[in-house]
Design an enzyme around this catalytic site. Structure first.
Site, PDB file in Angstrom:
ATOM      1  CE1 TYR A  63      -6.495   4.862  -0.876  1.00  0.00           C
ATOM      2  CE2 TYR A  63      -4.444   4.372   0.234  1.00  0.00           C
ATOM      3  CZ  TYR A  63      -5.870   4.074   0.141  1.00  0.00           C
ATOM      4  OH  TYR A  63      -6.480   3.315   0.769  1.00  0.00           O
ATOM      5  NE  ARG A  72     -10.540  -0.841   6.288  1.00  0.00           N
ATOM      6  CZ  ARG A  72     -10.179  -0.746   7.701  1.00  0.00           C
ATOM      7  NH1 ARG A  72     -10.663  -1.920   8.380  1.00  0.00           N
ATOM      8  NH2 ARG A  72      -9.014  -0.247   8.291  1.00  0.00           N
ATOM      9  NE  ARG A 123     -12.756   2.704   7.546  1.00  0.00           N
ATOM     10  CZ  ARG A 123     -11.426   2.983   6.986  1.00  0.00           C
ATOM     11  NH1 ARG A 123     -10.518   2.823   7.586  1.00  0.00           N
ATOM     12  NH2 ARG A 123     -11.729   3.141   5.650  1.00  0.00           N
ATOM     13  CD  GLN A 140      -3.206   1.756  -2.314  1.00  0.00           C
ATOM     14  OE1 GLN A 140      -2.633   1.373  -1.420  1.00  0.00           O
ATOM     15  NE2 GLN A 140      -3.992   2.732  -2.538  1.00  0.00           N
ATOM     16  CG  HIS A 166     -11.397   0.655   0.815  1.00  0.00           C
ATOM     17  ND1 HIS A 166     -10.777   1.365  -0.103  1.00  0.00           N
ATOM     18  CD2 HIS A 166     -10.771   0.605   1.823  1.00  0.00           C
ATOM     19  CE1 HIS A 166      -9.726   1.802   0.184  1.00  0.00           C
ATOM     20  NE2 HIS A 166      -9.639   1.127   1.708  1.00  0.00           N
ATOM     21  CB  SER A 210      -0.940   0.118   1.375  1.00  0.00           C
ATOM     22  OG  SER A 210      -1.176   1.249   1.658  1.00  0.00           O
ATOM     23  CE  LYS A 252      -7.798  -2.370  -3.261  1.00  0.00           C
ATOM     24  NZ  LYS A 252      -8.463  -1.563  -2.113  1.00  0.00           N
ATOM     25  CB  THR A 276      -6.999   2.837  -3.953  1.00  0.00           C
ATOM     26  OG1 THR A 276      -6.201   1.555  -4.094  1.00  0.00           O
ATOM     27  CG2 THR A 276      -8.188   2.762  -3.113  1.00  0.00           C
TER      28      THR A 276
HETATM   29  C1  FNR Z   1      -7.240  -1.777   3.729  1.00  0.00           C
HETATM   30  N1  FNR Z   1      -7.579  -1.334   2.404  1.00  0.00           N
HETATM   31  C2  FNR Z   1      -6.765  -0.641   1.590  1.00  0.00           C
HETATM   32  N2  FNR Z   1      -7.102  -0.614   0.302  1.00  0.00           N
HETATM   33  C3  FNR Z   1      -6.227   0.389  -0.341  1.00  0.00           C
HETATM   34  O1  FNR Z   1      -6.303   0.388  -1.737  1.00  0.00           O
HETATM   35  N3  FNR Z   1      -5.078   0.937   0.370  1.00  0.00           N
HETATM   36  C4  FNR Z   1      -4.759   0.946   1.481  1.00  0.00           C
HETATM   37  O2  FNR Z   1      -3.907   1.438   2.061  1.00  0.00           O
HETATM   38  C5  FNR Z   1      -5.688  -0.026   2.378  1.00  0.00           C
HETATM   39  N4  FNR Z   1      -5.557   0.121   3.685  1.00  0.00           N
HETATM   40  C6  FNR Z   1      -6.578  -0.879   4.390  1.00  0.00           C
HETATM   41  C7  FNR Z   1      -6.007  -1.439   5.838  1.00  0.00           C
HETATM   42  C8  FNR Z   1      -6.700  -2.192   6.427  1.00  0.00           C
HETATM   43  C9  FNR Z   1      -6.467  -2.579   7.731  1.00  0.00           C
HETATM   44  C10 FNR Z   1      -7.758  -2.722   5.764  1.00  0.00           C
HETATM   45  C11 FNR Z   1      -8.477  -3.982   6.518  1.00  0.00           C
HETATM   46  C12 FNR Z   1      -8.331  -2.797   4.504  1.00  0.00           C
HETATM   47  C13 FNR Z   1      -8.621  -2.318   1.812  1.00  0.00           C
HETATM   48  C14 FNR Z   1      -8.026  -3.582   1.217  1.00  0.00           C
HETATM   49  O3  FNR Z   1      -7.195  -3.444   0.222  1.00  0.00           O
HETATM   50  C15 FNR Z   1      -9.204  -4.533   0.559  1.00  0.00           C
HETATM   51  O4  FNR Z   1     -10.072  -3.842  -0.338  1.00  0.00           O
HETATM   52  C16 FNR Z   1     -10.247  -4.962   1.409  1.00  0.00           C
HETATM   53  O5  FNR Z   1      -9.587  -5.063   2.784  1.00  0.00           O
HETATM   54  C17 FNR Z   1     -10.930  -6.144   1.110  1.00  0.00           C
HETATM   55  O6  FNR Z   1     -11.874  -6.620   2.032  1.00  0.00           O
HETATM   56  P1  FNR Z   1     -11.515  -7.722   3.077  1.00  0.00           P
HETATM   57  O7  FNR Z   1     -10.814  -8.943   2.644  1.00  0.00           O
HETATM   58  O8  FNR Z   1     -10.807  -7.246   3.954  1.00  0.00           O
HETATM   59  O9  FNR Z   1     -13.068  -8.161   3.419  1.00  0.00           O
END
Ligand code: FNR
Length: 393
Positions: free
Chosen positions: A132, A281, A167, A130, A278, A109, A254, A158
């Site tokens: 941002y 989230r 959250r 990845q 995501h 990330s 993404k 992303t």
């Molecule tokens: C993420 N996700 C995420 N996505 C991204 O593009 N950049 C990021 O820095 C992060 N950081 C991040 C931190 C944490 C703690 C979590 C749990 C998730 C989202 C991640 O890439 C992904 O899309 C989701 O986690 C997929 O869902 P599941 O498998 O956790 O249910």
């Protein structure tokens, strides 16, 4: 592979819940708002039944797939996750190492706690990066240059955090911005001395990809940076198109749920999408990725590679995703929980082994010897369950 008597990702998550301070567990497990999207992600997977098919010789069945010109051991990889080293210092490195050893992709990330330059020699050509895009084009260009120099050929951009998510768990625990840990959070951390000791021995987790000459941004500065730079409501397709032009290899967008966005991504020349909410989230009212996947596949045909994430927890879910039109999947939280449950040395390899074994087991039940054979025929209720008369395979 020692699995410490945990046999699926649910058991790993249950053990992680005990081992991590509550605020850290909540940060990982939690979602936006009332966490309806998180629940929906699971519910929609569980509603999909897979139709077994008997007596088809699967003695040579394998789980390998090819995507973006590279053969992987299984159709899943590790999703990008910021602040992973909150679980334990060294988490990013351990995940990258296990991904390399097992030959699945590891996505670093932008907000990772370990830098591109540190991870690249560990993950080698199993590394995806990845990005941002953020508000500052020069910062994004610098990250892309570093990823290129490190040998990355697959870039995930992303686009689904135009504003920071609300959250509630993080707000309650005082993990939001500005950082004000609640008394309950502080007391709870004190009740997890093993975690505390490991955290105290390691570097303080920070956004290691942002080094400003004085060292990487740390603590509150990170958090403010994330909210100012990474969640940028001014982002538009022109920026993504410019990134497309600047990135010479595979470009994946993404965070797509809307079929119209999928068509736009194709128009600007993306090679693939991550169909994702995501992990629930960001927008709590969003549909789950598995339910929109067929519409996205229909909108862009076979021209784009479709990677799905959000709620994938089992080999069955991986098969459900591929049967519904995905080429590949990513998992996020389960990898962090595996580290918390089984440690740095065993957790990452154990979960990769487990998911691969689960997926292969499902594949054979469905009468397939190759993941590429999975399709809508295997869904029940199926859109068109064909008899494939006379066909042996
Ligand atoms: C993420 N996700 C995420 N996505 C991204 O593009 N950049 C990021 O820095 C992060 N950081 C991040 C931190 C944490 C703690 C979590 C749990 C998730 C989202 C991640 O890439 C992904 O899309 C989701 O986690 C997929 O869902 P599941 O498998 O956790 O249910």
């Amino acid at each position: 592979m020692p699995t410490g008597r945990v046999f699926n990702t649910a058991q790993m998550a249950a053990r992680a819940r005990k081992r991590l301070p509550r605020a850290i567990f909540d940060f990982i497990e939690g979602g936006a708002g009332s966490e309806i999207a998180v629940a929906r992600n699971r519910a929609r997977f569980e509603q999909i039944a897979l139709m077994p098919q008997a007596l088809r010789d699967c003695s040579a069945a394998h789980s390998e797939v090819t995507i973006f010109g590279r053969r992987y051991a299984a159709p899943f990889g590790i999703a990008p996750m910021g602040f992973a080293d909150l679980v334990c210092p060294g988490t990013d490195r351990a995940l990258a190492q296990a991904a390399r050893a097992a030959n699945v992709p590891y996505t670093l990330s932008t907000a990772a706690t370990t830098s591109i330059e540190t991870i690249a020699p560990i993950a080698q050509d199993n590394l995806w990066f990845q990005l941002y895009p953020g508000s500052d084009e020069a910062i994004a260009a610098g990250l892309m240059q570093r990823a290129l120099a490190a040998g990355v050929t697959t870039l995930l951009v992303t686009i689904d955090i135009p504003v920071p998510a609300r959250r509630v768990r993080d707000l309650t625990n005082g993990l939001a911005i500005p950082l004000r840990p609640s008394l309950r959070t502080v007391l709870d951390v004190a009740r997890h001395p093993a975690w505390l000791l490991r955290a105290a021995r390691g570097d303080r987790p920070g956004m290691a990809n942002f080094v400003d000459g004085k060292g990487s941004l740390s603590g509150l500065a990170h958090a403010e940076f994330v909210s100012r730079q990474l969640s940028f409501p001014g982002l538009d397709w022109r920026r993504i198109e410019a990134i497309r032009k600047a990135w010479p290899y595979h470009l994946v967008i993404k965070g797509i749920l809307n079929p119209q966005d999928a068509v736009m991504a194709e128009r600007i020349g993306a090679d693939g999408l991550v169909v994702s909410n995501h992990g629930g989230r960001q927008l709590d009212a969003a549909p789950s990725s598995i339910e929109v996947l067929p519409a996205i596949r229909e909108a862009c045909g076979d021209r784009l590679k479709l990677i799905l994430d959000s709620g994938v927890r089992t080999g069955d879910d991986i098969a459900r995703s591929l049967a519904s039109g995905a080429d590949f999947v990513l998992l996020g939280r389960p990898f962090l929980f595996a580290v918390a449950a089984l440690g740095l040395a065993h957790g990452p390899a154990a979960i990769i082994d487990m998911l691969r074994a689960e997926f292969l087991n499902t594949l054979i039940h469905l009468g397939c010897a190759d993941p590429a054979e999975l399709g809508s025929d295997h869904l029940w209720p199926g859109r068109h369950l064909s008899l494939r008369q006379g066909s042996n395979r």
